[in-house]
Design a protein around this motif. Sequence first.
Motif, PDB file in Angstrom:
ATOM      1  N   PRO A 135       0.810  -1.222   0.000  1.00 67.09           N
ATOM      2  CA  PRO A 135       0.000   0.000   0.000  1.00 67.09           C
ATOM      3  C   PRO A 135       0.843   1.272   0.000  1.00 67.09           C
ATOM      4  N   LEU A 136       0.272   2.304  -0.593  1.00 70.93           N
ATOM      5  CA  LEU A 136       0.922   3.607  -0.593  1.00 70.93           C
ATOM      6  C   LEU A 136       1.030   4.127   0.839  1.00 70.93           C
ATOM      7  N   ASP A 137       2.005   4.988   1.060  1.00 69.21           N
ATOM      8  CA  ASP A 137       2.240   5.578   2.373  1.00 69.21           C
ATOM      9  C   ASP A 137       1.544   6.936   2.450  1.00 69.21           C
ATOM     10  N   PHE A 138       0.537   7.030   3.330  1.00 69.68           N
ATOM     11  CA  PHE A 138      -0.217   8.271   3.501  1.00 69.68           C
ATOM     12  C   PHE A 138       0.116   8.968   4.815  1.00 69.68           C
ATOM     13  N   ALA A 139       1.264   8.648   5.417  1.00 74.11           N
ATOM     14  CA  ALA A 139       1.634   9.216   6.714  1.00 74.11           C
ATOM     15  C   ALA A 139       1.717  10.741   6.668  1.00 74.11           C
ATOM     16  N   ALA A 140       2.035  11.326   5.533  1.00 75.13           N
ATOM     17  CA  ALA A 140       2.180  12.777   5.412  1.00 75.13           C
ATOM     18  C   ALA A 140       0.844  13.496   5.222  1.00 75.13           C
ATOM     19  N   TYR A 141      -0.253  12.762   5.189  1.00 75.33           N
ATOM     20  CA  TYR A 141      -1.561  13.356   4.870  1.00 75.33           C
ATOM     21  C   TYR A 141      -2.522  13.240   6.055  1.00 75.33           C
ATOM     22  N   PRO A 142      -3.427  14.215   6.204  1.00 74.47           N
ATOM     23  CA  PRO A 142      -4.368  14.195   7.325  1.00 74.47           C
ATOM     24  C   PRO A 142      -5.521  13.222   7.084  1.00 74.47           C
ATOM     25  N   CYS A 143      -5.216  11.943   7.208  1.00 71.45           N
ATOM     26  CA  CYS A 143      -6.234  10.923   6.987  1.00 71.45           C
ATOM     27  C   CYS A 143      -5.888   9.687   7.797  1.00 71.45           C
ATOM     28  N   THR A 144      -6.872   8.821   7.917  1.00 67.88           N
ATOM     29  CA  THR A 144      -6.633   7.498   8.466  1.00 67.88           C
ATOM     30  C   THR A 144      -6.832   6.506   7.325  1.00 67.88           C
ATOM     31  N   VAL A 145      -6.183   5.384   7.444  1.00 66.80           N
ATOM     32  CA  VAL A 145      -6.259   4.364   6.396  1.00 66.80           C
ATOM     33  C   VAL A 145      -6.741   3.070   7.025  1.00 66.80           C
ATOM     34  N   GLN A 146      -7.741   2.477   6.381  1.00 68.77           N
ATOM     35  CA  GLN A 146      -8.309   1.224   6.865  1.00 68.77           C
ATOM     36  C   GLN A 146      -8.325   0.223   5.724  1.00 68.77           C
ATOM     37  N   ALA A 147      -7.972  -1.006   6.011  1.00 71.42           N
ATOM     38  CA  ALA A 147      -8.042  -2.069   5.007  1.00 71.42           C
ATOM     39  C   ALA A 147      -9.494  -2.501   4.833  1.00 71.42           C
ATOM     40  N   GLY A 148      -9.852  -2.836   3.611  1.00 75.88           N
ATOM     41  CA  GLY A 148     -11.194  -3.315   3.313  1.00 75.88           C
ATOM     42  C   GLY A 148     -11.199  -3.967   1.941  1.00 75.88           C
ATOM     43  N   THR A 149     -12.310  -4.552   1.579  1.00 75.20           N
ATOM     44  CA  THR A 149     -12.433  -5.171   0.271  1.00 75.20           C
ATOM     45  C   THR A 149     -13.188  -4.226  -0.648  1.00 75.20           C
ATOM     46  N   LEU A 150     -12.540  -3.840  -1.732  1.00 78.17           N
ATOM     47  CA  LEU A 150     -13.158  -2.962  -2.719  1.00 78.17           C
ATOM     48  C   LEU A 150     -13.534  -3.766  -3.953  1.00 78.17           C
ATOM     49  N   ASP A 151     -14.703  -3.486  -4.510  1.00 80.46           N
ATOM     50  CA  ASP A 151     -15.131  -4.148  -5.744  1.00 80.46           C
ATOM     51  C   ASP A 151     -14.322  -3.660  -6.936  1.00 80.46           C
ATOM     52  N   VAL A 152     -13.912  -2.392  -6.876  1.00 79.06           N
ATOM     53  CA  VAL A 152     -13.167  -1.762  -7.966  1.00 79.06           C
ATOM     54  C   VAL A 152     -12.083  -0.889  -7.356  1.00 79.06           C
ATOM     55  N   GLY A 153     -10.907  -0.928  -7.944  1.00 81.32           N
ATOM     56  CA  GLY A 153      -9.833  -0.039  -7.523  1.00 81.32           C
ATOM     57  C   GLY A 153      -9.091  -0.530  -6.298  1.00 81.32           C
ATOM     58  N   ASP A 154      -8.057   0.255  -5.952  1.00 79.93           N
ATOM     59  CA  ASP A 154      -7.209  -0.055  -4.809  1.00 79.93           C
ATOM     60  C   ASP A 154      -7.464   0.870  -3.624  1.00 79.93           C
ATOM     61  N   TYR A 155      -8.004   2.067  -3.890  1.00 77.67           N
ATOM     62  CA  TYR A 155      -8.222   3.070  -2.840  1.00 77.67           C
ATOM     63  C   TYR A 155      -9.578   3.734  -3.049  1.00 77.67           C
ATOM     64  N   SER A 156     -10.235   4.048  -1.930  1.00 73.79           N
ATOM     65  CA  SER A 156     -11.500   4.756  -1.998  1.00 73.79           C
ATOM     66  C   SER A 156     -11.704   5.510  -0.694  1.00 73.79           C
ATOM     67  N   LEU A 157     -12.891   6.064  -0.536  1.00 73.89           N
ATOM     68  CA  LEU A 157     -13.282   6.776   0.680  1.00 73.89           C
ATOM     69  C   LEU A 157     -14.286   5.938   1.451  1.00 73.89           C
ATOM     70  N   SER A 158     -14.129   5.901   2.749  1.00 72.20           N
ATOM     71  CA  SER A 158     -15.049   5.151   3.590  1.00 72.20           C
ATOM     72  C   SER A 158     -16.473   5.664   3.386  1.00 72.20           C
ATOM     73  N   GLY A 159     -17.373   4.758   3.052  1.00 74.40           N
ATOM     74  CA  GLY A 159     -18.767   5.100   2.821  1.00 74.40           C
ATOM     75  C   GLY A 159     -19.082   5.521   1.402  1.00 74.40           C
ATOM     76  N   LEU A 160     -18.064   5.786   0.612  1.00 71.31           N
ATOM     77  CA  LEU A 160     -18.272   6.223  -0.773  1.00 71.31           C
ATOM     78  C   LEU A 160     -17.626   5.259  -1.775  1.00 71.31           C
ATOM     79  N   GLU A 161     -17.391   4.041  -1.350  1.00 67.91           N
ATOM     80  CA  GLU A 161     -16.727   3.054  -2.207  1.00 67.91           C
ATOM     81  C   GLU A 161     -17.494   2.792  -3.492  1.00 67.91           C
TER      82      GLU A 161
END
Length: 166
Positions: free
Chosen positions: A12-38
């Motif tokens: 996974p990409l490193d998002f430590a420099a950004y104001p966000c939290t990262v959670q693992a999950g299963t996405l139907d499409v893509g590698d990254y999305s927004l919680s609740g807006l997948e």
Amino acid sequence: MQLIVDNREQAPLDFAAYPCTVQAGTLDVGDYSLSGLEHMVAVERKSIPDLVACVTRERARFERELARARGLELFAVVIEGSLDDVRGHNYRSQTKPHAVLQSLTAWTIRYGVTWIWAGSPAGAAYFTYWTLEKYAAEAQKRLRAIVAAVNGSDIIPATKTPENAA
């Protein structure tokens, strides 16, 4: 902001420099999305070798993913390399650069894909974060407009933060 990273993403990409939290999950499409807006937005990450494989031996699988992504409001592919990497044939496949780029052009038209040449993993993290952040900010504006239209007033307070100021 909470990002979802597909649990099949191997490095996974490193998002430590950004104001966000990262959670693992299963996405139907893509590698990254927004919680609740997948179901609305996703970003796929590709290295140059991965991209070339998607044009060649993994083409059928990748086109099925692009077809699924067509239902999203935004689907972007962030490439950890440059256009010059492809144009200069800086990859192992015998596939000609023109064939790779023409596939990307056709898929832009056919599936509405946005291609972002990020240059590096750090660039990919930057564009992934900011693409998702800008999408969230625009979605929030649309929601405010809908609420205002329905209720005659804006009941969702607008907040200015450094992340959505631009």
